[in-house]
Design a protein around this motif. Structure first.
Motif, PDB file in Angstrom:
ATOM      1  N   GLY A 206      16.637 -56.641   2.056  1.00 58.30           N
ATOM      2  CA  GLY A 206      15.375 -56.010   2.408  1.00 58.30           C
ATOM      3  C   GLY A 206      15.043 -54.682   1.767  1.00 58.30           C
ATOM      4  N   LEU A 207      15.444 -54.491   0.512  1.00 54.55           N
ATOM      5  CA  LEU A 207      15.156 -53.228  -0.174  1.00 54.55           C
ATOM      6  C   LEU A 207      14.833 -53.481  -1.642  1.00 54.55           C
TER       7      LEU A 207
ATOM      8  N   PHE B 211      10.994 -51.114   2.029  1.00 51.95           N
ATOM      9  CA  PHE B 211      11.803 -51.964   2.908  1.00 51.95           C
ATOM     10  C   PHE B 211      10.933 -53.110   3.398  1.00 51.95           C
ATOM     11  N   PHE B 212      11.555 -54.256   3.663  1.00 51.14           N
ATOM     12  CA  PHE B 212      10.803 -55.426   4.128  1.00 51.14           C
ATOM     13  C   PHE B 212      11.779 -56.359   4.831  1.00 51.14           C
TER      14      PHE B 212
END
Lengths: 224, 236
Positions: free
Chosen positions: A57-58, A90-91
């Motif tokens: 997530g980055l 970020f996700f």
């Protein structure tokens, strides 16, 4: 004992990473696997801007923090502490793998147990009955990322070739590998099988052929 | 008046039942709702199917839940993290089941489950043992494997800040699976590091809208799993 006069044979891990880094173009979005692939980031030539993705997530991952500055909630896919560079984002996991599966990541560099002359990759399981199977994101990466590079020792510790006619281990993906960076050579996967792009210092084509189980061609200029 | 705050961890997990499917957020220790997991150990529900990327490490958190015999099956992508001892032993002795799913397929199955999509096609795993027995279809010359959306009875997740409506923001890579698990579970239970006033979260930066959240418990100083593991701690 190594001396300056001793003839050098092949590339060490750092040199393999450095050679791979030469093929990472300016502006690429790149995902690096755990192990030697992680080292590629430190050798990308000056002047090229590369953005690193880690599947947990980055985007915009930077190097490891200085000792004492580690944040347990800022890690890479290998669960090691990293940093986020200016411009990072970020996700969540579904978005992260949409970047992968949706072919938004340009290059992924991975390790391997076996690579076949068709570009099949085996790098997640030996298929032994008592092994705990674990695949992580490897199958998604090879299925989705535009270009798959493999960094690997050319042979296993007991001398068995890793570049083979067809993989005996369970596959991670079929016909996915573009190029292999081993300690002995840089090799492309082509419709005609493995093709040498560059031999490491002290390595002859015959020496390489003896250590390669699949079909091996001397180079793209050959065939005259 | 909507107020999803719950006073105690025990109350928050009280109705998790035997045989439930429970999604647990976290990628390794990052984002692991360790206090909620420990509350579930105290609560004692068994025969659970747990969805997490890993299988925990040491003898705390998810590893402790497994060690306590409460988990029948793990659905995960990587049950072999450094320091993971409990799961491999139980798996080798046939005491726990494993449904191994590629990480991106796991994420998309959870997302689909939460979005009302029963199944989808993905190129991931084509030609590998993980595609065996699954329906395949060719689209525009490429093979794809059908995978099913994944739902859960409960999700246990961790966030950085929450308001009483359940709007959430996360911390860095601790976000990982939490937003999609919140979507895929019938009942989503959140432990937050901090509660904030309604209106304090900028609507532009809310990551999980409150509609996906049912219960919020504040754990202002959560334990750090790797520290507990390094100290050799066990739960209970």
């Amino acid at each position: 004992m190594t001396t300056e006069n001793a003839q050098k044979l092949g590339w060490n891990r750092e040199e393999m990473a450095r050679r791979t880094a030469l093929d990472i173009a300016d502006g690429s979005y790149v995902n690096l696997g755990i192990g030697i692939p992680e080292k590629v980031a430190q050798y990308v030539p000056v002047g090229r801007e590369v953005i690193y993705h880690t599947e947990n997530g980055l985007l915009g991952m930077g190097p490891a923090p200085i000792a004492g500055q580690e944040d347990p909630e800022l890690i890479n896919a290998g669960k090691k502490a990293v940093t986020a560079l200016p411009g990072a984002s970020f996700f969540h996991h579904a978005d992260s793998f949409a970047m992968i599966r949706g072919q938004h990541i340009d290059i992924c560099v991975l390790g391997a147990m076996q690579i076949s002359e068709q570009g099949d990759l085996a790098n997640w399981s030996t298929g032994e009955p008592d092994a705990i199977p674990a695949v992580g994101g490897a199958m998604d990466l090879v299925a989705g990322v535009k270009t798959i590079y493999v960094i690997t020792q050319h042979c296993t510790k007991d001398g068995t070739p890793k570049l083979v006619e067809s993989c005996s281990y369970p596959l991670t993906g079929r016909a996915v590998v573009s190029r292999v960076y081993s300690d002995l050579a840089v090799i492309d996967v082509t419709p005609e099988g493995f093709q040498v792009v560059e031999l490491a210092p002290g390595v002859s084509f015959d020496y390489l052929r003896q250590r390669t189980a699949g079909k091996l061609q001397a180079g793209r200029q050959k065939g005259s | 008046m909507i107020d999803k705050r719950i006073a105690s961890l025990a109350e928050a997990v009280a109705d998790i039942f035997d045989g439930a499917t429970v999604m647990i957020g976290g990628f390794g220790e990052a984002g692991s709702p360790i206090e909620l997991i420990h509350a579930l150990i105290d609560q004692g529900a068994g025969n659970l199917t747990v969805v997490n990327n890993n299988t925990g490490s040491g003898h705390v958190g998810l590893a402790a839940l497994i060690e306590n015999g409460q988990v029948r099956k793990m659905i995960c992508s990587y049950p072999r993290t450094l320091g993971s001892k409990v799961f491999p032993e139980l798996y080798r002795s046939g005491k726990i089941k494993l449904d191994l799913v590629p990480q991106g397929t796991l994420a998309e199955r959870i997302r689909a489950g939460g979005a009302g999509i029963p199944a989808f096609y993905t190129p991931t795993s084509v030609g590998t043992p993980l595609a065996e027995g699954k329906e395949q279809r060719n689209f525009a010359g490429r093979d794809y494997v059908m995978e099913h959306g994944l739902k859960a009875d409960f999700a246990l997740i961790k966030c950085q800040q929450a308001d009483c409506h359940g709007n959430l923001v996360y911390n860095k890579t601790a976000r990982n699976f939490a937003p999609i698990m919140a979507m895929a579970a019938k009942t989503t239970i959140v432990q937050t590091n901090a509660q904030v006033e309604l209106g304090a979260l900028d609507p532009e930066v809310v990551v999980t809208p409150g509609i996906f959240v049912d219960r919020i418990v504040t754990v202002s100083d959560p334990a750090q799993e790797s520290k507990l593991v390094a100290e050799g701690r066990r739960y209970p």
